[in-house]
Scaffold this active site. Structure first.
Site, PDB file in Angstrom:
ATOM      1  N   SER A 118      55.208  55.261 -20.781  1.00 50.14           N
ATOM      2  CA  SER A 118      54.018  56.079 -20.890  1.00 50.14           C
ATOM      3  C   SER A 118      53.815  56.681 -22.276  1.00 50.14           C
ATOM      4  CB  SER A 118      54.105  57.220 -19.867  1.00 50.14           C
ATOM      5  OG  SER A 118      55.227  58.070 -20.146  1.00 50.14           O
TER       6      SER A 118
ATOM      7  N   SER B  69      60.020  55.226 -20.496  1.00 49.79           N
ATOM      8  CA  SER B  69      58.822  55.618 -21.241  1.00 49.79           C
ATOM      9  C   SER B  69      59.037  55.971 -22.704  1.00 49.79           C
ATOM     10  CB  SER B  69      58.122  56.785 -20.541  1.00 49.79           C
ATOM     11  OG  SER B  69      57.518  56.358 -19.344  1.00 49.79           O
TER      12      SER B  69
ATOM     13  N   LYS C 223      54.683  64.309 -27.692  1.00 48.56           N
ATOM     14  CA  LYS C 223      54.006  63.750 -26.520  1.00 48.56           C
ATOM     15  C   LYS C 223      53.294  64.865 -25.752  1.00 48.56           C
ATOM     16  CE  LYS C 223      55.039  60.698 -22.561  1.00 48.56           C
ATOM     17  NZ  LYS C 223      56.135  60.044 -21.807  1.00 48.56           N
TER      18      LYS C 223
END
Length: 487
Positions: free
Chosen positions: A151, A175, A76
């Site tokens: 997210s 997330s 990420k």
């Protein structure tokens, strides 16, 4: 070698170790897959082709060994990677290449993994749909017109699209787990402090938790064991041994849950979940009972206040953490023509560099922390957090784990919730309590509704991460894994 992209991380590690395939072949297969489909999925913000092939070559030469040697991983883009762009999906950090690695990245390298690149996300990890990325949204491989969650939608979508067998996410309010649920993948939030935050671009420092994303529970446990453990560079890191998550996952995979008590949260019953989500969750509970588990209804009366408490605590911490992005030391700098004051340059830089959701949360947090309002808002929210923690502690005196749907609805179409922030925030209704408590939780696929994946959440006491993996693996053994339509 396209079939290599369909193998689990455990299988890939075994084949590379036995020299049945080379690490370079595995890396190349995944890089080819990214090239073939990512123009439609947009899971990646940066693909490090040269770095991946070089790392794989070191594994093949025997220069790097480890439990996941040669296995590709996607990271990420909120986690610092030395010399590789790290933007947090924000224009304010466009082009920034950190001069250091996060602890998580160091441990991935030590384990021999091969980093493919950096994945898309909601800007600064603020969102539930990956629509708030400054570089465009990510599509859900099950339906490219729908969101992949957020997210960390890029990491989850990369797994579902077979672009990577493993990925790293971060979980502040759901997330990792919510993207896992809506993409039919596994997402685990470790105990807060169980994985290091050093090198993580901070959103909410008392909530942020890096964790593993995978297509199977065993793979998630393998990745968890690699990245977890005490880190003296993180003041919140827990100086305790990592629970045996791999052994727990393998025990659960035998399908025996005799003596395990599952807590069904009474307050989540009237939550407004979609009928298909509720049906898949109920069917999964029945499957776990058949494996020997006992279901006990428990009351957690303060869970209903988790959402408002979270949306005071997280924005307050975000407004403090994001103050460092001022256009002075690094990142974007706007309006510096020699005629403006430093304050004007900062204002112009932040206006141009931050997206609408980030601005919304900074404003919320700054207000909550302002003179005369701190005790009424942030202070009260922290008291609610304590009550939620006590709810968890009392519940775990009666049961081994708590269970719920991961999110109330399946993946929704792009644009359907962006005009109503509250509807977007509801995506994290079931995940947020765990973040406020600090315990571990995992989402595992449990069925389909309207042809789209549904997630089943297992929550455990702090530092009992092994418990959640055992139950998740047992459910996976009963219901199987879920494959999206071909891209």
């Amino acid at each position: 070698m396209s079939d290599l992209t369909r193998l689990t991380a455990a299988d890939l590690a075994a084949k590379i170790k036995s020299k049945e395939v080379s690490a370079v072949e595995v890396a190349q297969a995944h890089l080819d897959r990214i090239e073939a489909v990512d123009s439609r999925v947009h899971a990646f913000l940066h693909v490090d082709r040269e770095g991946a092939l070089a790392a794989a070559a070191k594994v093949d030469k025997g220069e790097v060994t480890g439990p996941l040697a040669g296995v590709p991983v996607a990271v990420k883009d909120v986690i610092a990677t030395k010399g590789v762009p790290t933007t947090a999906a924000s224009k304010i950090l466009e082009g920034w290449r950190p001069p250091y690695n996060a602890t998580i990245v160091e441990r991935l390298q030590a384990a021999g993994t091969v980093m493919l690149g950096k994945t898309n996300m909601d800007e600064f990890a603020m969102g539930s749909s990956t629509e708030y990325s400054a570089y465009g949204p990510t599509g859900n491989p099950w339906d490219l017109g729908r969101i992949p969650g957020g997210s960390g939608g890029g990491s989850a979508a990369a797994l579902a699209a077979y672009e990577a067998p493993l990925a790293i996410g971060t979980d502040t309010g759901g997330s990792i787990r919510q993207p896992g649920a809506v993409t039919g993948t596994v997402g685990a939030k470790p105990t807060y402090g169980g994985t290091s935050r050093y090198g993580l671009i901070a959103f909410s420092s008392s909530l942020d938790t890096p964790g593993p994303c995978a297509r199977t529970v065993e793979d998630a446990a393998l990745l968890h064991s690699v990245i977890a453990g005490h880190d003296p560079r993180d003041s919140t890191s827990i100086p305790q041994p990592v629970p045996d998550v791999i052994g727990a996952a393998r025990l659960g995979a035998t399908g025996d849950l005799t003596g395990v008590k599952l807590g069904l949260v009474k307050e989540f019953a009237g939550d407004g979940s979609e009928p298909g989500v509720t049906a898949a969750f109920r069917d999964s509970l029945e499957a776990l009972v058949k494996l020997g588990a006992e279901v006990v209804e428990v009351s957690c009366p303060h869970f209903q206040y988790a959402l408002p408490a979270y949306y005071l605590i997280a924005p307050s911490e975000c407004s403090s953490n994001l103050a460092r992005f001022d256009g002075v030391r690094y990142g974007l700098r706007v309006g510096d023509d020699g005629n403006r004051s430093l304050e004007e340059v900062m204002s112009l830089t932040r206006d141009a560099g931050f997206g609408p959701e980030v601005k919304r949360r900074i404003i919320l947090g700054t207000y909550a922390l302002s003179s005369g309002y701190y005790d009424a808002y942030y202070g009260q929210a922290q008291k609610v957090r304590t009550l939620i923690t006590r709810d968890f502690q009392k519940a775990f005196e009666q049961v081994d784990v708590l269970v719920s749907p991961t999110t109330p609805f399946v993946a929704f179409p792009f644009g359907s919730r962006t005009s109503d922030p509250y509807q977007m925030y509801l995506a994290d209704l079931f995940t947020i309590p765990t973040n406020l408590y600090g315990g571990p939780a995992v989402s595992v696929p449990c069925g389909l509704s309207e042809g789209l994946p549904v997630g089943f959440q297992v929550m455990a006491p702090t530092m009992a991460d092994d418990r959640m993996y055992r139950v998740a693996a047992a459910l996976e053994s009963a219901v199987g894994t879920f494959t999206p339509p071909s891209l």
